[in-house]
Design a protein around this motif. Structure first.
Motif, PDB file in Angstrom:
ATOM      1  N   MET A   1       8.413   6.724   0.302  1.00 28.66           N
ATOM      2  CA  MET A   1       8.183   5.006  -0.246  1.00 28.66           C
ATOM      3  C   MET A   1       7.973   5.177  -1.890  1.00 28.66           C
ATOM      4  N   THR A   2       8.966   4.425  -2.603  1.00 28.35           N
ATOM      5  CA  THR A   2       8.863   4.552  -3.881  1.00 28.35           C
ATOM      6  C   THR A   2       8.116   3.229  -4.512  1.00 28.35           C
ATOM      7  N   GLN A   3       6.928   3.180  -5.152  1.00 30.07           N
ATOM      8  CA  GLN A   3       6.510   2.032  -5.689  1.00 30.07           C
ATOM      9  C   GLN A   3       6.333   1.876  -7.161  1.00 30.07           C
ATOM     10  N   SER A   4       6.680   0.696  -7.562  1.00 38.46           N
ATOM     11  CA  SER A   4       6.578   0.549  -9.061  1.00 38.46           C
ATOM     12  C   SER A   4       5.692  -1.027  -9.355  1.00 38.46           C
ATOM     13  N   ALA A   5       4.940  -0.947 -10.465  1.00 40.29           N
ATOM     14  CA  ALA A   5       4.260  -2.145 -10.774  1.00 40.29           C
ATOM     15  C   ALA A   5       4.351  -2.586 -12.080  1.00 40.29           C
ATOM     16  N   PHE A   6       4.329  -3.924 -12.041  1.00 41.15           N
ATOM     17  CA  PHE A   6       4.527  -4.608 -13.381  1.00 41.15           C
ATOM     18  C   PHE A   6       3.366  -5.570 -13.725  1.00 41.15           C
ATOM     19  N   ILE A  33       3.467  -5.715  -7.462  1.00 40.13           N
ATOM     20  CA  ILE A  33       3.749  -4.252  -6.841  1.00 40.13           C
ATOM     21  C   ILE A  33       5.039  -4.382  -5.874  1.00 40.13           C
ATOM     22  N   VAL A  34       6.153  -3.590  -6.627  1.00 41.80           N
ATOM     23  CA  VAL A  34       7.381  -3.369  -5.632  1.00 41.80           C
ATOM     24  C   VAL A  34       7.208  -2.014  -4.794  1.00 41.80           C
ATOM     25  N   GLU A  35       7.753  -2.255  -3.592  1.00 44.21           N
ATOM     26  CA  GLU A  35       8.001  -1.209  -2.781  1.00 44.21           C
ATOM     27  C   GLU A  35       9.153  -1.327  -2.158  1.00 44.21           C
ATOM     28  N   GLY A  55       1.090   7.937  -8.277  1.00 43.41           N
ATOM     29  CA  GLY A  55       2.464   8.337  -8.824  1.00 43.41           C
ATOM     30  C   GLY A  55       3.098   6.953  -9.131  1.00 43.41           C
ATOM     31  N   ALA A  56       2.782   5.928  -9.206  1.00 47.39           N
ATOM     32  CA  ALA A  56       3.501   4.550  -9.271  1.00 47.39           C
ATOM     33  C   ALA A  56       3.981   4.488 -10.802  1.00 47.39           C
ATOM     34  N   SER A  57       5.282   4.060 -11.210  1.00 51.99           N
ATOM     35  CA  SER A  57       5.322   3.667 -12.740  1.00 51.99           C
ATOM     36  C   SER A  57       4.596   2.096 -12.888  1.00 51.99           C
ATOM     37  N   VAL A  58       3.886   2.166 -14.036  1.00 45.27           N
ATOM     38  CA  VAL A  58       3.207   1.004 -14.072  1.00 45.27           C
ATOM     39  C   VAL A  58       3.830   0.163 -15.443  1.00 45.27           C
ATOM     40  N   GLN A  59       4.392  -0.797 -15.679  1.00 42.90           N
ATOM     41  CA  GLN A  59       5.102  -1.485 -16.979  1.00 42.90           C
ATOM     42  C   GLN A  59       4.077  -2.433 -17.575  1.00 42.90           C
ATOM     43  N   ASP A  60       3.836  -2.018 -18.633  1.00 41.08           N
ATOM     44  CA  ASP A  60       2.814  -2.891 -19.238  1.00 41.08           C
ATOM     45  C   ASP A  60       3.474  -4.217 -19.998  1.00 41.08           C
TER      46      ASP A  60
END
Ligand code: GUN
Ligand code: ZN
Length: 435
Positions: A1-6, A33-35, A55-60
């Motif tokens: 599962m890939t997670q990314s956060a904005f 939060i996107v998965e 490990g998630a990428s978090v965009q500020d």
């Protein structure tokens, strides 16, 4: 599962802000939060920060505003290159510019090139879903779906149907129109994120036999969309009256062929009467209000107050190339002014709802798009309140959500769209596009 956060300011909706004051949900410091292409969670950063995995990428993006992707419920991709073509009203505009331009889409290369540019232009404007008219050529629909599929967009489109009152070079027979539509439905409807719309252009260009063919296809495929034009222009209304003298009204022609139902979307709806509006409400058919087009072609002023009174479902649309901008922000700008001319105050909060969650609900797509709710497909736009020097000065003074959204609607356009995401993937970056 890939997670990314904005991490950003967030706006989403739980209902119509005109019905409930709590329906607009805003977080000054929020996170999406996107998965796997879907929203896993959205809300206040303070409440959700522990859900962001290591490990998630978090965009500020804390100086930006994230809203659900815009939904444009009526647009013509083949008219991209003829936008801003002047004419003294709808019918001469169709004859002089539209039909000759659409002829070019017999050429697959023209269709493919225009479709790719069109999709990029939608994304640059923050539009992630649109109801798109193609031309009469079935390969024009293949080209649009192919361009949309390449970016994994949720798109609704259809081949135009015309079997009379148009130049020979754009004419179906009743049978070819039926066969081509059936073939395209089989190929594209619910293929990934693509969905099909049966697209009789408008009543004057379809014979009774073609409208019967539409009725049969619509009955055979209960979940496809239907799109057409109705009651846009007074000359057009008079023409329909002469062609269908037995029908009570222009809208009644579509009703006669069972083309009013959920997922049926009618462009313009200016010259309807209250019985028509009530019939739209009763059947769940949806009005696509196209203010930039209506002002540009001098078609008339959409009556928001009556739409509300009769509970006719309403959405917002550009109607490019009759419309003069791809931007749903500019569409809100003109919608606000059209409503003002009718003595109706359309708030920016409601216009953002109309262009996102309201449209998704009207189109029966609320479980998929239109909000930042968990499990939604992660289609969203990052808006930049400092996109232009003037926007920066005005938004710095905004002391309510409504004022902030009003500034975006009145002063914003594609310059205000910093990034666009579809199914969690970035599909537009303003900074990269400028290079
Ligand atoms: N009515 C029939 N065709 C069209 C079209 O292409 N644009 C608009 N605005 N109205 C129409
Ligand atoms: Zn149109």
């Amino acid at each position: 599962m890939t997670q990314s956060a904005f991490r950003a300011k967030l706006l989403t909706f739980t209902g119509d802000p005109a019905q409930s004051p709590d329906a607009a949900v805003f977080h000054e410091d929020g996170v999406v939060i996107v998965e796997d292409g879907r929203v896993a969670a959205s809300g206040a950063w303070s409440a959700l920060k522990d859900r962001v995995s290591d490990g998630a990428s978090v965009q500020d993006l804390r100086d930006k505003l994230i809203v659900p992707g815009f939904i444009d419920t009526h647009i013509h991709y083949p008219q991209t290159d003829m936008i801003a073509s002047p004419a003294p009203g709808l019918l001469p505009w169709l004859e002089t510019y539209t039909f000759p331009t659409e002829r070019g889409f017999a050429d697959e290369a023209v269709a493919a090139d225009t479709a790719r540019f069109f999709v990029d232009e939608l994304l640059a404007s923050g539009t992630t879903t649109a109801l798109v008219y193609c031309t009469v050529h079935k390969q024009s629909a293949d080209a649009l779906f192919t361009a949309s599929e390449a970016k994994n967009l949720r798109m609704v489109a259809g081949k135009v149907l015309m079997d009379r009152h148009c130049p020979e070079f754009l004419r179906d027979t009743t049978q070819t129109g039926y066969d081509d539509s059936a073939e395209l439905i089989a190929r594209w409807h619910n293929n990934g994120r693509q969905m099909y719309a049966l697209t009789p252009r408008f009543a004057p260009t379809s014979t009774e036999a073609q409208l019967e063919a539409c009725e049969a296809l619509a009955k055979a495929h209960g979940d496809i969309f239907i799109q057409s034009h109705v009651a846009e222009n007074l000359d057009e209304v008079a023409w329909v009256k002469s062609l269908f003298p037995r029908q009570r009204s222009y809208l009644d022609v579509y009703d006669h062929y069972s083309l009013l139902r959920r997922r049926a979307v009618y462009g313009h709806c200016i010259w309807l009467d209250d019985e028509d509006r009530r019939r739209m409400a009763e059947t769940g058919a949806v009005a696509a209000h196209c203010p930039t087009s209506n002002l540009f072609l001098g078609s008339g002023l959409f009556d928001f107050a009556k739409a509300q009174e009769t509970q006719m479902p309403v959405t917002l649309a550009t109607d490019v190339g009759g419309g003069t901008s791809f931007s749903m922000l500019q569409t809100m700008n003109e919608a606000h002014k059209v409503a003002r001319m009718g003595g109706h105050h359309l708030t920016a909060t409601r216009m953002f709802w109309l262009a996102t969650a309201g449209a998704a609900q009207a189109l029966d797509l609320a479980d998929k798009i239109g909000t930042l709710a968990p499990q939604s497909e992660a289609d969203f736009v990052v808006l930049d309140p400092k996109a232009t020097p003037l926007l920066a000065r005005r938004t710095a003074r905004a002391d309510s959500l409504e004022e902030l959204l009003f500034a975006f609607a009145l002063l914003g356009d594609d310059r205000a769209v910093y990034e666009t995401y579809a199914a969690g993937a970035r599909v537009h970056s303003r900074e990269q596009a400028r290079r």
